[in-house]
Write a protein that holds these residues in place. Sequence first.
Motif: not given
Length: 415
Positions: A174-178, A232-235
């Motif tokens: 999850n790249a967007a967890d930050i 999801p992170p890519d979406v």
Amino acid sequence: MVLNYIWIAFFLIGFGVALLRLIGGDLAIFPQVLTGIFDTAKTGFDISLGLVGVMSLWLGIMKIGEQAGVIQLFARGMAPFFARIFPEVPKGHPANGSMVMNFSANMLGLDNAATPLGLKAMKELQELNPQKDTASNAMIMFLVLNTAGITLIPTSVIAIRQALAVDQGLVGFNAADIFLPTLIGTFISFMAGLVAVAMVQRINLFSAPVLAFFGGFIAIMAGLFTWLSGYPPDVMAKYVGVLGSVVILSIIVLFVAAGAWRRINVYEAFVDGAKEGFGVAISIIPYLVAILVAISVFRTTGCMDYVVGAIAWCVAAMGLPTDFVPALPVGLMKTLSGSGARGLMVDVMKTYGVDSFEGKLAAIIQGSTETTFYVLAVYFGSVKIAKTRYALTCGLIADFVGLVGAILVGYWFFK
């Protein structure tokens, strides 16, 4: 004046450290420093030339918006808040609209769009400035809030983390967890900058317009996070990119359509604004080259490493955890160089892993801090301000509080 002392210090301290390293047998240090100086001088020139097209585009669009009356509408909506924190700027002045647009671009993480809008705002604030070589109160407030600006969506940081996760073979990362930690970090930095300047300028922040602004902002951010966090992170990354693109293009179309409806010569208005953009981009070259060269000397000689090592020793001596120290250079470098901080962030992620605490904290710091020295040099340099007064002090206060806040938020979420 403060920048003058800092600029001199970067060279003298860097030279002294390089000389000690040469005496110690490091024969490559001086060639490295010299190469860095020449490379960064070229980089500063290239960056300025690269801004010509972007500045011409956005100042052209802004000119259309001015003549069509759209910017005045934006400014009118923010008038109660701006009247409180910019008491020296008259109601309805064009600077209000430019500042609104600059803050909006910064919130969306659109640095290329924010810079020309910010330079235009500084030019308009300079018209109100009675002492042309000295920063006015309004200029200082605008610059500090710009350097400590709230970032709603750290688009580039999310994209870099996603790419590194693929390289490191992480599945379901999850790249967007930050996203939320970064938002909280930028809010802390923004509030610190606002309070610091308000205290010096004796501005009362406990007023309905200011409280309403921050209350509404927090509500919007909560809604945005609720909407995006379920994907999801890519979406999420795709939606973030689409959101920014839609907002930018919608503004351009709105300005053009409003200009056509008002029956102004849209094309001529754009050309007039674009001419201003070209001149501004060229005028900042010497200021940008000067600050980047000094930073290069300080960085190449290893002074930044010594500063971080000393901080780690002090932290350990106080019995505090030191696992945040590897990410600390990102925050220290960010005040000096955005590209340098980005490189350090990537280095931390590669060394410790993009999903490690150090990697996550580096990403939060990258998204929560700003290039204060760069902004100070470019923005003030564009209007030939020599006496910056307390602008740098308040900007660094915002940076320091934002850095500490980012570290605490990182521990809160990921430890």
